[in-house]
Design an enzyme around this catalytic site. Structure first.
Site, PDB file in Angstrom:
ATOM      1  N   THR A 128     -14.532   0.934 -15.488  1.00  0.00           N
ATOM      2  CA  THR A 128     -14.749  -0.092 -14.465  1.00  0.00           C
ATOM      3  C   THR A 128     -15.191  -1.384 -15.123  1.00  0.00           C
ATOM      4  O   THR A 128     -15.970  -1.362 -16.074  1.00  0.00           O
ATOM      5  CB  THR A 128     -15.772   0.351 -13.385  1.00  0.00           C
ATOM      6  OG1 THR A 128     -15.994  -0.748 -12.491  1.00  0.00           O
ATOM      7  CG2 THR A 128     -17.089   0.811 -13.983  1.00  0.00           C
TER       8      THR A 128
ATOM      9  N   PRO B 151     -12.618   1.027 -23.329  1.00  0.00           N
ATOM     10  CA  PRO B 151     -12.198   0.418 -24.600  1.00  0.00           C
ATOM     11  C   PRO B 151     -12.743  -0.991 -24.777  1.00  0.00           C
ATOM     12  O   PRO B 151     -12.843  -1.479 -25.898  1.00  0.00           O
ATOM     13  CB  PRO B 151     -10.663   0.387 -24.511  1.00  0.00           C
ATOM     14  CG  PRO B 151     -10.281   1.183 -23.312  1.00  0.00           C
ATOM     15  CD  PRO B 151     -11.488   1.341 -22.445  1.00  0.00           C
TER      16      PRO B 151
ATOM     17  N   CYS C 214      -3.207   3.538  20.866  1.00  0.00           N
ATOM     18  CA  CYS C 214      -4.061   2.805  21.821  1.00  0.00           C
ATOM     19  C   CYS C 214      -3.319   1.590  22.383  1.00  0.00           C
ATOM     20  O   CYS C 214      -3.735   1.013  23.390  1.00  0.00           O
ATOM     21  CB  CYS C 214      -5.378   2.374  21.169  1.00  0.00           C
ATOM     22  SG  CYS C 214      -5.236   1.010  19.970  1.00  0.00           S
TER      23      CYS C 214
ATOM     24  N   HIS D  62     -14.442   3.137  -2.089  1.00  0.00           N
ATOM     25  CA  HIS D  62     -13.481   2.159  -1.556  1.00  0.00           C
ATOM     26  C   HIS D  62     -12.388   2.804  -0.723  1.00  0.00           C
ATOM     27  O   HIS D  62     -11.315   2.228  -0.547  1.00  0.00           O
ATOM     28  CB  HIS D  62     -12.897   1.322  -2.705  1.00  0.00           C
ATOM     29  CG  HIS D  62     -13.927   0.450  -3.367  1.00  0.00           C
ATOM     30  ND1 HIS D  62     -13.752  -0.127  -4.600  1.00  0.00           N
ATOM     31  CD2 HIS D  62     -15.161   0.054  -2.946  1.00  0.00           C
ATOM     32  CE1 HIS D  62     -14.839  -0.837  -4.907  1.00  0.00           C
ATOM     33  NE2 HIS D  62     -15.705  -0.736  -3.933  1.00  0.00           N
TER      34      HIS D  62
ATOM     35  N   ASN E  79     -12.040   4.431  -7.075  1.00  0.00           N
ATOM     36  CA  ASN E  79     -10.590   4.585  -7.008  1.00  0.00           C
ATOM     37  C   ASN E  79     -10.152   5.099  -5.641  1.00  0.00           C
ATOM     38  O   ASN E  79     -10.813   5.932  -5.035  1.00  0.00           O
ATOM     39  CB  ASN E  79     -10.108   5.526  -8.110  1.00  0.00           C
ATOM     40  CG  ASN E  79     -10.293   4.907  -9.479  1.00  0.00           C
ATOM     41  OD1 ASN E  79     -10.519   3.697  -9.580  1.00  0.00           O
ATOM     42  ND2 ASN E  79     -10.214   5.712 -10.513  1.00  0.00           N
ATOM     43  N   VAL E  80      -9.013   4.606  -5.221  1.00  0.00           N
ATOM     44  CA  VAL E  80      -8.473   5.013  -3.928  1.00  0.00           C
ATOM     45  C   VAL E  80      -7.392   6.073  -4.123  1.00  0.00           C
ATOM     46  O   VAL E  80      -6.741   6.486  -3.171  1.00  0.00           O
ATOM     47  CB  VAL E  80      -7.945   3.791  -3.145  1.00  0.00           C
ATOM     48  CG1 VAL E  80      -9.097   2.884  -2.733  1.00  0.00           C
ATOM     49  CG2 VAL E  80      -6.927   2.988  -3.964  1.00  0.00           C
TER      50      VAL E  80
ATOM     51  N   CYS F   8      -6.393   2.993  12.870  1.00  0.00           N
ATOM     52  CA  CYS F   8      -6.013   1.807  13.656  1.00  0.00           C
ATOM     53  C   CYS F   8      -6.906   0.629  13.253  1.00  0.00           C
ATOM     54  O   CYS F   8      -8.118   0.795  13.089  1.00  0.00           O
ATOM     55  CB  CYS F   8      -6.184   2.119  15.141  1.00  0.00           C
ATOM     56  SG  CYS F   8      -5.887   0.678  16.192  1.00  0.00           S
TER      57      CYS F   8
ATOM     58  N   ARG G 194       1.937   1.743  -3.465  1.00  0.00           N
ATOM     59  CA  ARG G 194       0.867   2.270  -4.325  1.00  0.00           C
ATOM     60  C   ARG G 194       0.637   3.758  -4.047  1.00  0.00           C
ATOM     61  O   ARG G 194       0.409   4.543  -4.969  1.00  0.00           O
ATOM     62  CB  ARG G 194      -0.425   1.490  -4.105  1.00  0.00           C
ATOM     63  CG  ARG G 194      -0.324   0.082  -4.657  1.00  0.00           C
ATOM     64  CD  ARG G 194      -1.606  -0.690  -4.440  1.00  0.00           C
ATOM     65  NE  ARG G 194      -2.724  -0.105  -5.159  1.00  0.00           N
ATOM     66  CZ  ARG G 194      -3.994  -0.305  -4.840  1.00  0.00           C
ATOM     67  NH1 ARG G 194      -4.312  -1.061  -3.813  1.00  0.00           N
ATOM     68  NH2 ARG G 194      -4.957   0.246  -5.561  1.00  0.00           N
TER      69      ARG G 194
ATOM     70  N   TYR H 173       0.822  -1.218   0.000  1.00  0.00           N
ATOM     71  CA  TYR H 173       0.000   0.000   0.000  1.00  0.00           C
ATOM     72  C   TYR H 173       0.852   1.262   0.000  1.00  0.00           C
ATOM     73  O   TYR H 173       0.502   2.246  -0.646  1.00  0.00           O
ATOM     74  CB  TYR H 173      -1.002  -0.009   1.164  1.00  0.00           C
ATOM     75  CG  TYR H 173      -2.256  -0.743   0.750  1.00  0.00           C
ATOM     76  CD1 TYR H 173      -3.202  -0.126  -0.055  1.00  0.00           C
ATOM     77  CD2 TYR H 173      -2.455  -2.078   1.098  1.00  0.00           C
ATOM     78  CE1 TYR H 173      -4.330  -0.799  -0.495  1.00  0.00           C
ATOM     79  CE2 TYR H 173      -3.579  -2.761   0.674  1.00  0.00           C
ATOM     80  CZ  TYR H 173      -4.512  -2.115  -0.126  1.00  0.00           C
ATOM     81  OH  TYR H 173      -5.619  -2.784  -0.572  1.00  0.00           O
TER      82      TYR H 173
HETATM   83  P1  NAD Z   1     -10.688  -3.157 -12.878  1.00  0.00           P
HETATM   84  O1  NAD Z   1      -9.208  -3.226 -12.881  1.00  0.00           O
HETATM   85  O2  NAD Z   1     -11.471  -4.364 -12.554  1.00  0.00           O
HETATM   86  O3  NAD Z   1     -11.177  -2.756 -14.359  1.00  0.00           O
HETATM   87  C1  NAD Z   1     -10.600  -1.727 -15.070  1.00  0.00           C
HETATM   88  C2  NAD Z   1     -11.472  -1.425 -16.268  1.00  0.00           C
HETATM   89  O4  NAD Z   1     -10.928  -0.271 -16.901  1.00  0.00           O
HETATM   90  C3  NAD Z   1     -11.527  -2.519 -17.343  1.00  0.00           C
HETATM   91  O5  NAD Z   1     -12.876  -2.696 -17.762  1.00  0.00           O
HETATM   92  C4  NAD Z   1     -10.694  -1.952 -18.502  1.00  0.00           C
HETATM   93  O6  NAD Z   1     -11.189  -2.340 -19.779  1.00  0.00           O
HETATM   94  C5  NAD Z   1     -10.886  -0.475 -18.293  1.00  0.00           C
HETATM   95  N1  NAD Z   1      -9.810   0.373 -18.787  1.00  0.00           N
HETATM   96  C6  NAD Z   1      -8.488   0.091 -18.875  1.00  0.00           C
HETATM   97  N2  NAD Z   1      -7.816   1.153 -19.337  1.00  0.00           N
HETATM   98  C7  NAD Z   1      -8.749   2.130 -19.545  1.00  0.00           C
HETATM   99  C8  NAD Z   1      -8.670   3.464 -20.000  1.00  0.00           C
HETATM  100  N3  NAD Z   1      -7.500   4.015 -20.328  1.00  0.00           N
HETATM  101  N4  NAD Z   1      -9.817   4.193 -20.080  1.00  0.00           N
HETATM  102  C9  NAD Z   1     -11.010   3.640 -19.735  1.00  0.00           C
HETATM  103  N5  NAD Z   1     -11.137   2.381 -19.301  1.00  0.00           N
HETATM  104  C10 NAD Z   1     -10.014   1.629 -19.205  1.00  0.00           C
HETATM  105  O7  NAD Z   1     -11.086  -1.928 -11.965  1.00  0.00           O
HETATM  106  P2  NAD Z   1     -12.414  -1.533 -11.145  1.00  0.00           P
HETATM  107  O8  NAD Z   1     -13.624  -1.884 -11.936  1.00  0.00           O
HETATM  108  O9  NAD Z   1     -12.199  -0.163 -10.646  1.00  0.00           O
HETATM  109  O10 NAD Z   1     -12.531  -2.496  -9.892  1.00  0.00           O
HETATM  110  C11 NAD Z   1     -11.731  -3.070  -9.063  1.00  0.00           C
HETATM  111  C12 NAD Z   1     -11.144  -2.424  -7.822  1.00  0.00           C
HETATM  112  O11 NAD Z   1      -9.901  -1.864  -8.143  1.00  0.00           O
HETATM  113  C13 NAD Z   1     -11.839  -1.327  -7.134  1.00  0.00           C
HETATM  114  O12 NAD Z   1     -12.201  -1.809  -5.900  1.00  0.00           O
HETATM  115  C14 NAD Z   1     -10.802  -0.214  -6.915  1.00  0.00           C
HETATM  116  O13 NAD Z   1     -10.872   0.259  -5.599  1.00  0.00           O
HETATM  117  C15 NAD Z   1      -9.529  -0.893  -7.179  1.00  0.00           C
HETATM  118  N6  NAD Z   1      -8.408  -0.146  -7.792  1.00  0.00           N
HETATM  119  C16 NAD Z   1      -8.266   1.209  -7.737  1.00  0.00           C
HETATM  120  C17 NAD Z   1      -7.192   1.852  -8.365  1.00  0.00           C
HETATM  121  C18 NAD Z   1      -7.039   3.357  -8.273  1.00  0.00           C
HETATM  122  O14 NAD Z   1      -7.414   3.959  -7.270  1.00  0.00           O
HETATM  123  N7  NAD Z   1      -6.509   4.026  -9.305  1.00  0.00           N
HETATM  124  C19 NAD Z   1      -6.251   1.108  -9.061  1.00  0.00           C
HETATM  125  C20 NAD Z   1      -6.405  -0.287  -9.099  1.00  0.00           C
HETATM  126  C21 NAD Z   1      -7.495  -0.890  -8.472  1.00  0.00           C
END
Ligand code: NAD
Length: 247
Positions: free
Chosen positions: A195, A221, A153, A118, A101-102, A126, A70, A67
Site C-alpha cells: 500500500t 519494493p 425500487c 473499500h 483491495n476490492v 442500489c 475490473r 467496474y
Molecule cells: P496504490 O496503487 O496506491 O499503491 C500500491 C503500492 O503497492 C505501491 O506502494 C507500490 O510500491 C506497491 N507495490 C507494487 N507492486 C507490488 C508488489 N508486487 N508487492 C508489494 N507491493 C507492491 O494502492 P493502495 O495503497 O491499495 O491504495 C489505493 C486504492 O486502490 C485503494 O482504495 C484500493 O481500494 C484501490 N485498488 C484496489 C485494487 C484491488 O482490489 N486489487 C486494485 C487497484 C486499486
C-alpha cells in the site's frame, strides 16, 4: 541479520499477526495497482476520475463499464504466492487480514478476511435505496460504456459495492479493522503489504498499530508514506517476501 531474516523470526515467535494489504498485494496476480498503469480502453483515464460519486453522477455508463471490466479481470486471475502464504500462516496462528483491495484473492487463497475496508467488486447495491442487487453478467471483452440496471425500487441504478473517493467507509468494516488493530499486544507482528499509504483512514492503521507496542513491518519494493511509521522494511514484492517470511 537481514530485515527479512529478522522479520521471519518475529513472525515465527508472534502470538498474532495482522496483515494490512493494498493494491500491491494483488499486482503479481495481474491486477493493476491504482497508481500503476491502466491498460487498453482505460489507459488515458485516471482511476481517481472514475472512482468518485461525481463520475457516477455524470457518466455512470462509463463507470459501470470500468467496474465490470475490473471484476472480469479479477475473475480471470489467480491468487499469488503471497496470498497463499498468508492463508498457510493462519493454520499456525491467528491472522487478521484487513484489506483495501476490492478483489477476492485473499478469500480464494483460503484466508478469512477481517475487513474489506473499500468494499468488493462482487457486491452490488442500489445507489438510491441501498438494497443489495444481484451480480450482473460480466462482459467477455472490455467495452467503453454499459448501462447499469435499474433497481427494482424504480428510483435508482445498481452501482458497484465499492467505496469511492470522498465516500465514508462501511462502519462495520472499519470497526472490525480498528478492533483487530487495537487488540494487538507487544510481541504481535503487523505486516503492511503493497500500500502506498496515502488513502485515509486506512493509511492511519499502521500508526495506530505501532501505538499498541506491536512490531510494524512494511513489505513493499518502494518506500511509501507509511515507511517512517514502520519499525522495519522488507524491500521485496509480496509474492517473493511473504512465502519467505512465513516459512
Ligand atoms: P496504490 O496503487 O496506491 O499503491 C500500491 C503500492 O503497492 C505501491 O506502494 C507500490 O510500491 C506497491 N507495490 C507494487 N507492486 C507490488 C508488489 N508486487 N508487492 C508489494 N507491493 C507492491 O494502492 P493502495 O495503497 O491499495 O491504495 C489505493 C486504492 O486502490 C485503494 O482504495 C484500493 O481500494 C484501490 N485498488 C484496489 C485494487 C484491488 O482490489 N486489487 C486494485 C487497484 C486499486
Amino acid at each position: 541479520m537481514s530485515a527479512l531474516e529478522e522479520v521471519r523470526r518475529e513472525v515465527r515467535a508472534a502470538r498474532r499477526v495482522l496483515v494490512l494489504t493494498g493494491a500491491g498485494m494483488s499486482a503479481e496476480s495481474g491486477v493493476p495497482t491504482f497508481r500503476g498503469a491502466q491498460t487498453g480502453l482505460w489507459q488515458r483515464l485516471d482511476p481517481r476520475d472514475l472512482a468518485t460519486p461525481d463520475a457516477w453522477e455524470h457518466d455512470r455508463e462509463r463507470v459501470w463499464a470500468w467496474y465490470l471490466w475490473r471484476a472480469a479481470l479479477v475473475r480471470a486471475v489467480e491468487p499469488n504466492a503471497g496470498h497463499h502464504a498468508l492463508a498457510a500462516l493462519a493454520e499456525a496462528k491467528p491472522v487478521d487480514v484487513v484489506t483495501q483491495n476490492v478483489d477476492d484473492l485473499h478469500e480464494r487463497a483460503g484466508s478469512r478476511v477481517t475487513a474489506h475496508l473499500h468494499g468488493s467488486l462482487f457486491s452490488y447495491r442500489c445507489d438510491t435505496c441501498g438494497r443489495p442487487a444481484p451480480s450482473p453478467d460480466l462482459p467477455a471483452a472490455p467495452v467503453e460504456r454499459l448501462a447499469p440496471p435499474l433497481c427494482g425500487c424504480g428510483e435508482g441504478w445498481v452501482r458497484p459495492g465499492v467505496v469511492w473517493f470522498e465516500e465514508a467507509l462501511p462502519l462495520d468494516e472499519w470497526r472490525a479493522a480498528e478492533d483487530a488493530v487495537l487488540t494487538l499486544q507487544r510481541g504481535d507482528v503487523v505486516l503492511v503489504v503493497g500500500t502506498s499509504g496515502v488513502v485515509y483512514p486506512a493509511a492511519g492503521l499502521p500508526a495506530m498499530a505501532r501505538s499498541t507496542g506491536a512490531l510494524v513491518v512494511e513489505v513493499n519494493p518502494q518506500p511509501t508514506d507509511v515507511t517512517d511509521v514502520c519499525h522495519l522494511a522488507v524491500r521485496a514484492s509480496a509474492a517473493e517476501a511473504l512465502p519467505a517470511l512465513v516459512d
